[in-house]
Structure formats: C-alpha cells, structure tokens
Design a protein around this motif. Structure first.
Motif, mmCIF file in Angstrom:
data_model
loop_
_atom_site.group_PDB
_atom_site.id
_atom_site.type_symbol
_atom_site.label_atom_id
_atom_site.label_comp_id
_atom_site.label_asym_id
_atom_site.label_seq_id
_atom_site.Cartn_x
_atom_site.Cartn_y
_atom_site.Cartn_z
ATOM 1 N N ALA A 1 0.762 -1.238 -0.165
ATOM 2 C CA ALA A 1 -0.002 -0.056 -0.089
ATOM 3 C C ALA A 1 0.711 1.267 0.154
ATOM 4 C CB ALA A 1 -0.853 -0.074 0.973
ATOM 5 N N ALA A 2 1.979 1.138 0.578
ATOM 6 C CA ALA A 2 2.993 2.409 0.802
ATOM 7 C C ALA A 2 3.390 2.558 -0.556
ATOM 8 C CB ALA A 2 3.926 2.053 1.985
ATOM 9 N N PHE A 3 3.866 1.421 -1.250
ATOM 10 C CA PHE A 3 4.482 1.618 -2.454
ATOM 11 C C PHE A 3 3.675 2.082 -3.579
ATOM 12 C CE2 PHE A 3 5.783 -0.262 -6.616
ATOM 13 C CZ PHE A 3 7.058 0.176 -6.717
ATOM 14 N N ALA A 4 2.323 1.747 -3.236
ATOM 15 C CA ALA A 4 1.138 2.057 -4.372
ATOM 16 C C ALA A 4 1.018 3.394 -4.228
ATOM 17 C CB ALA A 4 0.225 1.238 -4.260
ATOM 18 N N VAL B 1 4.346 -0.494 9.064
ATOM 19 C CA VAL B 1 3.568 0.047 8.135
ATOM 20 C C VAL B 1 3.146 1.397 8.229
ATOM 21 C CG1 VAL B 1 1.166 -0.351 7.104
ATOM 22 C CG2 VAL B 1 2.609 -2.149 7.283
ATOM 23 N N TYR B 2 2.925 1.888 9.557
ATOM 24 C CA TYR B 2 2.589 3.000 10.027
ATOM 25 C C TYR B 2 3.446 4.021 9.570
ATOM 26 C CZ TYR B 2 -1.358 1.101 12.942
ATOM 27 O OH TYR B 2 -2.328 0.485 13.251
ATOM 28 N N GLY B 3 4.896 3.498 9.606
ATOM 29 C CA GLY B 3 6.085 4.480 9.202
ATOM 30 C C GLY B 3 6.348 4.591 7.837
ATOM 31 N N ALA B 4 5.879 3.463 6.859
ATOM 32 C CA ALA B 4 6.259 3.421 5.581
ATOM 33 C C ALA B 4 5.041 4.292 4.855
ATOM 34 C CB ALA B 4 5.919 1.943 5.028
#
Length: 101
Positions: A41-44, A92-95
């Motif tokens: 999700a972060a990459f997207a 994930v919260y950081g990414a």
C-alpha cells in the motif's frame, strides 16, 4: 472516535472469518501477510496509485484485526505474536507517510 467503535465490534465481525482461517492458517502468517500488503500500500501510494493504495490499506487493516482474533479462537496467543504484530503495525505506519510523500 471511529477507532474505538471498530475496536468494540471487530471481534464479532471477524469471528466467522477467524473460525474459517484458524484451522489452516497461523496468526503469525496473517501478521506477515498484513505487513506485506501494508508495505505494498505504501509503495502504491508512492506511485500515486491512490485507489490501489487505499484498497491495500483497507486489506491491511482487516488482516491486522484478524490475526489476533485467529490467535484467540485457536488458542495460539503468544507474546511473540503480540510483539510481531505491533512491530508490523509500526513498520506500516512508518512506511505509509513516506510513500505518500
């Protein structure tokens, strides 16, 4: 506000899925899958694929709630599982902000 509402109801909402998953899937595997989907999700988001990022983020949130319910349903709760869950959450919260930036 919304977080408190969902926290109160997530056990009831996720229990049917958890009962189905508990026989063949470990809570740690669900945590790992949630981490991978959250990073995707972060990459997207970093590629401005907003709809995909939002969809993956929502799947990540469901998996984050599901792993604990599966652990409780299958009597596989552990301190290691709780620790890895919070590490995955914070990763994930950081990414996500990095991906959004």
């Amino acid at each position: 506000m919304l977080d408190e509402f969902f926290r109160l109801h997530k056990e009831r909402w996720l229990r049917p899925l958890a009962n189905w998953c508990a026989g063949w899937c470990s809570p740690l595997a669900i945590t790992a899958l949630g981490l991978l989907i959250g990073l995707a999700a972060a990459f997207a988001a970093s590629r401005a694929a907003w709809g995909l990022a939002l969809g993956l983020w929502c799947v990540n949130r469901v998996l984050d709630g599901l792993d604990g319910v599966v652990a409780r349903v299958s009597a596989r709760q552990s301190e290691l599982g709780g620790y890895l869950d919070i590490v995955a959450d914070f990763t994930v919260y950081g990414a996500m902000p990095i991906g959004l930036a």
